[in-house]
Scaffold this motif. Structure first.
Motif, mmCIF file in Angstrom:
data_model
loop_
_atom_site.group_PDB
_atom_site.id
_atom_site.type_symbol
_atom_site.label_atom_id
_atom_site.label_comp_id
_atom_site.label_asym_id
_atom_site.label_seq_id
_atom_site.Cartn_x
_atom_site.Cartn_y
_atom_site.Cartn_z
ATOM 1 N N GLU A 216 -11.193 10.283 -10.866
ATOM 2 C CA GLU A 216 -10.041 9.827 -10.232
ATOM 3 C C GLU A 216 -8.644 10.048 -11.054
ATOM 4 N N LYS B 196 -4.106 10.842 -10.798
ATOM 5 C CA LYS B 196 -2.823 10.973 -9.744
ATOM 6 C C LYS B 196 -2.686 12.446 -9.563
ATOM 7 N N SER C 211 0.513 4.242 -5.791
ATOM 8 C CA SER C 211 0.298 5.905 -6.355
ATOM 9 C C SER C 211 -0.894 6.231 -5.461
ATOM 10 N N ASN C 212 -1.022 7.699 -5.152
ATOM 11 C CA ASN C 212 -2.238 8.194 -4.810
ATOM 12 C C ASN C 212 -3.014 8.542 -5.869
ATOM 13 N N TYR C 213 -4.137 8.476 -5.516
ATOM 14 C CA TYR C 213 -5.350 8.859 -6.522
ATOM 15 C C TYR C 213 -6.119 9.911 -5.732
ATOM 16 N N TYR C 214 -6.311 10.930 -6.455
ATOM 17 C CA TYR C 214 -7.119 12.023 -5.985
ATOM 18 C C TYR C 214 -8.449 12.062 -6.586
ATOM 19 N N GLN C 215 -9.516 12.162 -5.933
ATOM 20 C CA GLN C 215 -10.918 12.045 -6.570
ATOM 21 C C GLN C 215 -11.566 13.605 -6.551
ATOM 22 N N SER D 275 0.899 -1.426 -0.014
ATOM 23 C CA SER D 275 0.003 0.012 0.008
ATOM 24 C C SER D 275 0.891 1.271 0.033
#
Length: 175
Positions: free
Chosen positions: A141, A143, A40-44, A36
């Motif tokens: 969503e 990155k 990668s971080n995903y932004y919504q 985890s």
């Protein structure tokens, strides 16, 4: 009491395997944490809007008798029309072309099924839902948070453009 109906045998087996169970649980927990952290971080980003009543563009509804009630928000048919447009491949294709998603998703545009692969990838990052108050929410969503917000707002604008263009004959629009 029949010995086959007792749970004591199960508890004995678990007790005998306790060290292996504890170590394997810890190993799975550490592996999950590491995986985890590497993802990668995903932004919504989301935008919510309402379908306009298709009768609003009829002159007799706007300039009609003074006592007539005008419904500004669309009914079930108007909402279904907008949901259909928001789920269409036309919206996906315009988003793919507008944001150069072939490059972003590392898809060769010359490959035979490039457009389908880009649509599938975008569909995984885009969702269209109807809210409980009959609004329509488009969520994207990505990155990059600014890119996600820009894509969501552009998707809303494209839905509006497609809705207006497709309804010019029938006189309807999106608010």
């Amino acid at each position: 009491m029949n010995p086959n109906e007792s749970l004591l045998g199960v508890f004995r087996t678990i007790y005998q395997w306790r060290k292996r169970l504890i170590y394997s649980t810890l190993a799975v927990g550490v592996a999950t944490a590491l995986i985890s952290l590497l993802l990668s971080n995903y932004y919504q980003a989301s935008t919510t809007f309402f379908a306009a009543n298709s009768d609003l563009t009829k002159p007799d509804r706007i300039f009609g008798p003074p006592g007539s009630n005008v419904e500004y928000f669309g009914s079930g048919a108007d909402i279904d029309r907008i949901l259909t447009i928001a789920s269409s491949t036309q919206l996906l294709d315009r988003l793919i072309d507008t944001f150069a998603l072939f490059d972003r998703y590392r898809i060769d545009p010359a490959s035979p099924k490039a457009r389908e692969r880009a649509r599938l990838k975008l569909t995984g990052h885009l969702s269209v839902n109807q809210t409980k108050y009959d609004g329509i929410t488009i969520m994207v969503e990505d990155k990059d948070p600014e890119q996600a917000a820009l894509m969501a707002n552009t998707a809303r604008d494209i839905v509006d453009q497609i809705g207006r263009a497709s309804c010019r004959e029938r006189v309807c629009s999106v608010v």
